[in-house]
Design a protein around this motif. Sequence first.
Motif, PDB file in Angstrom:
ATOM      1  N   PHE A   1       0.807  -1.269  -0.047  1.00 33.50           N
ATOM      2  CA  PHE A   1       0.010  -0.197  -0.035  1.00 33.50           C
ATOM      3  C   PHE A   1       0.863   1.348   0.059  1.00 33.50           C
ATOM      4  O   PHE A   1       1.670   1.242   0.686  1.00 33.50           O
ATOM      5  N   ARG A   2       0.488   2.164  -0.967  1.00 33.47           N
ATOM      6  CA  ARG A   2       1.356   3.339  -0.993  1.00 33.47           C
ATOM      7  C   ARG A   2       0.778   4.521   0.284  1.00 33.47           C
ATOM      8  O   ARG A   2       1.800   5.163   0.921  1.00 33.47           O
ATOM      9  N   TRP A   3      -0.485   4.224   0.627  1.00 31.25           N
ATOM     10  CA  TRP A   3      -0.738   5.132   1.661  1.00 31.25           C
ATOM     11  C   TRP A   3      -1.159   4.592   2.902  1.00 31.25           C
ATOM     12  O   TRP A   3      -1.066   3.171   3.156  1.00 31.25           O
ATOM     13  N   GLU A   4      -1.650   5.321   3.742  1.00 30.92           N
ATOM     14  CA  GLU A   4      -1.712   4.596   5.408  1.00 30.92           C
ATOM     15  C   GLU A   4      -2.948   3.629   5.329  1.00 30.92           C
ATOM     16  O   GLU A   4      -4.084   3.638   4.333  1.00 30.92           O
ATOM     17  N   ARG A   5      -2.703   2.476   5.777  1.00 25.72           N
ATOM     18  CA  ARG A   5      -3.363   1.195   5.657  1.00 25.72           C
ATOM     19  C   ARG A   5      -4.938   1.481   5.993  1.00 25.72           C
ATOM     20  O   ARG A   5      -5.697   0.854   5.084  1.00 25.72           O
ATOM     21  N   GLN A   6      -5.372   1.839   7.043  1.00 23.52           N
ATOM     22  CA  GLN A   6      -6.820   2.347   7.365  1.00 23.52           C
ATOM     23  C   GLN A   6      -7.474   2.946   6.359  1.00 23.52           C
ATOM     24  O   GLN A   6      -8.455   2.451   5.753  1.00 23.52           O
TER      25      GLN A   6
ATOM     26  N   THR B   1      -6.581   3.369   3.291  1.00 25.28           N
ATOM     27  CA  THR B   1      -6.794   2.628   1.973  1.00 25.28           C
ATOM     28  C   THR B   1      -7.750   1.653   2.101  1.00 25.28           C
ATOM     29  O   THR B   1      -8.566   1.474   1.158  1.00 25.28           O
ATOM     30  N   ILE B   2      -7.983   0.915   3.250  1.00 27.00           N
ATOM     31  CA  ILE B   2      -9.033  -0.047   3.236  1.00 27.00           C
ATOM     32  C   ILE B   2     -10.238   0.595   3.280  1.00 27.00           C
ATOM     33  O   ILE B   2     -11.350   0.078   2.712  1.00 27.00           O
ATOM     34  N   ASP B   3     -10.407   1.826   4.124  1.00 33.31           N
ATOM     35  CA  ASP B   3     -11.728   2.383   3.745  1.00 33.31           C
ATOM     36  C   ASP B   3     -12.169   2.810   2.364  1.00 33.31           C
ATOM     37  O   ASP B   3     -13.206   2.640   2.107  1.00 33.31           O
ATOM     38  N   LEU B   4     -11.140   3.382   1.726  1.00 28.72           N
ATOM     39  CA  LEU B   4     -11.481   3.601   0.281  1.00 28.72           C
ATOM     40  C   LEU B   4     -12.004   2.380  -0.386  1.00 28.72           C
ATOM     41  O   LEU B   4     -12.824   2.553  -1.314  1.00 28.72           O
TER      42      LEU B   4
ATOM     43  N   LEU C   1     -15.724  -5.459 -12.097  1.00 35.03           N
ATOM     44  CA  LEU C   1     -14.941  -5.128 -10.890  1.00 35.03           C
ATOM     45  C   LEU C   1     -13.414  -5.506 -11.184  1.00 35.03           C
ATOM     46  O   LEU C   1     -12.735  -4.713 -10.529  1.00 35.03           O
ATOM     47  N   SER C   2     -12.836  -6.304 -11.960  1.00 31.74           N
ATOM     48  CA  SER C   2     -11.604  -6.511 -12.403  1.00 31.74           C
ATOM     49  C   SER C   2     -10.968  -5.116 -12.923  1.00 31.74           C
ATOM     50  O   SER C   2      -9.878  -4.770 -12.311  1.00 31.74           O
ATOM     51  N   GLU C   3     -11.643  -4.603 -13.687  1.00 35.39           N
ATOM     52  CA  GLU C   3     -11.276  -3.345 -14.327  1.00 35.39           C
ATOM     53  C   GLU C   3     -11.124  -2.005 -13.292  1.00 35.39           C
ATOM     54  O   GLU C   3     -10.259  -1.216 -13.500  1.00 35.39           O
ATOM     55  N   TYR C   4     -12.069  -2.009 -12.363  1.00 36.52           N
ATOM     56  CA  TYR C   4     -12.127  -1.024 -11.369  1.00 36.52           C
ATOM     57  C   TYR C   4     -10.940  -1.182 -10.331  1.00 36.52           C
ATOM     58  O   TYR C   4     -10.128  -0.293 -10.026  1.00 36.52           O
ATOM     59  N   ILE C   5     -10.545  -2.502 -10.122  1.00 36.39           N
ATOM     60  CA  ILE C   5      -9.494  -2.806  -9.344  1.00 36.39           C
ATOM     61  C   ILE C   5      -8.037  -2.363  -9.965  1.00 36.39           C
ATOM     62  O   ILE C   5      -7.219  -1.854  -9.225  1.00 36.39           O
ATOM     63  N   GLU C   6      -8.111  -2.565 -11.250  1.00 37.22           N
ATOM     64  CA  GLU C   6      -6.865  -2.241 -12.094  1.00 37.22           C
ATOM     65  C   GLU C   6      -6.602  -0.443 -11.740  1.00 37.22           C
ATOM     66  O   GLU C   6      -5.537  -0.125 -11.583  1.00 37.22           O
ATOM     67  N   ILE C   7      -7.684   0.284 -11.993  1.00 38.72           N
ATOM     68  CA  ILE C   7      -7.895   1.641 -11.798  1.00 38.72           C
ATOM     69  C   ILE C   7      -7.261   1.911 -10.400  1.00 38.72           C
ATOM     70  O   ILE C   7      -6.277   2.945 -10.231  1.00 38.72           O
ATOM     71  N   LEU C   8      -7.961   1.479  -9.472  1.00 38.77           N
ATOM     72  CA  LEU C   8      -7.556   1.571  -7.967  1.00 38.77           C
ATOM     73  C   LEU C   8      -6.241   1.237  -7.616  1.00 38.77           C
ATOM     74  O   LEU C   8      -5.463   2.015  -7.015  1.00 38.77           O
ATOM     75  N   LYS C   9      -5.778   0.193  -8.106  1.00 41.00           N
ATOM     76  CA  LYS C   9      -4.223  -0.217  -7.994  1.00 41.00           C
ATOM     77  C   LYS C   9      -3.207   0.666  -8.551  1.00 41.00           C
ATOM     78  O   LYS C   9      -2.245   0.841  -7.732  1.00 41.00           O
TER      79      LYS C   9
ATOM     80  N   ILE D   1      -3.041   3.418  -5.503  1.00 40.54           N
ATOM     81  CA  ILE D   1      -2.680   3.087  -4.372  1.00 40.54           C
ATOM     82  C   ILE D   1      -1.507   2.056  -3.885  1.00 40.54           C
ATOM     83  O   ILE D   1      -0.982   2.053  -2.975  1.00 40.54           O
ATOM     84  N   ILE D   2      -0.851   1.487  -4.847  1.00 41.14           N
ATOM     85  CA  ILE D   2       0.137   0.613  -5.073  1.00 41.14           C
ATOM     86  C   ILE D   2       1.508   1.418  -5.451  1.00 41.14           C
ATOM     87  O   ILE D   2       1.560   2.216  -6.362  1.00 41.14           O
ATOM     88  N   LYS D   3       2.412   0.979  -4.674  1.00 44.64           N
ATOM     89  CA  LYS D   3       3.664   1.871  -4.833  1.00 44.64           C
ATOM     90  C   LYS D   3       4.490   1.245  -6.094  1.00 44.64           C
ATOM     91  O   LYS D   3       4.335   0.128  -6.484  1.00 44.64           O
TER      92      LYS D   3
END
Length: 208
Positions: A150-155, A157-160, A195-203, A206-208
């Motif tokens: 995770f690039r940002w603070e854990r909680q 990121t999880i909330d997002l 869902l996979s497409e949205y996850i790729e955008i999200l990653k 937020i991923i380093k």
Amino acid sequence: MPTPLFFGLRTEKRQNIFAAGISEFADYGYENSSTNRIVKKAGISKGSLFKYFPTKEDFYFFVLDTITAELISGLEEKINTLSPDLFQRIIEYSVLEFSWYILYPQKAKMIVRAFTKSDTDIYRKTVLKYGNREQDIFCWFLQDIDTTQFRWERQKTIDLIKWLLKGFNDDFLTRIQKQAYLDFEMLEKEYVKNLSEYIEILKAGIIK
């Protein structure tokens, strides 16, 4: 909730009443359901139904409680098989959930109707009844995930991610609830693809 009389019935009779409830609430939802149709399907009188359940709402939540407990139990049995990678786990969990829907389409249809947003008293009561349970499921789902990337603070990121999933699910349920026939095998493919497409955008954010 059921009265003691209901639990004193023969197993077959209880199952017939339960099955009649699933069929009615899956096909018509709560607002448009009919106790006349329920008792006809169950092979009992209306008076008997209300001896077992004080109100239609009591019967509805008994059926909904039972099938959601079955779903959660089935998923819990397989949680340890899911990937520790959060994003892969989200996809795998979705596939697991849809596999249950495919096995039990009428139960799944009732769940879809029950948790689709609507401006009704029964939906508001459902949200109040299951709100904390939804949070518990999400916490359980996040056990042992790998957050080292995770690039940002854990909680935060999880909330997002939680907000994204809730919004995605609410939108998906609203769209499919309008369909006359729910083909859960086809819906699984559509759901996982989107869902996979949205996850790729999200990653990417937020991923380093």
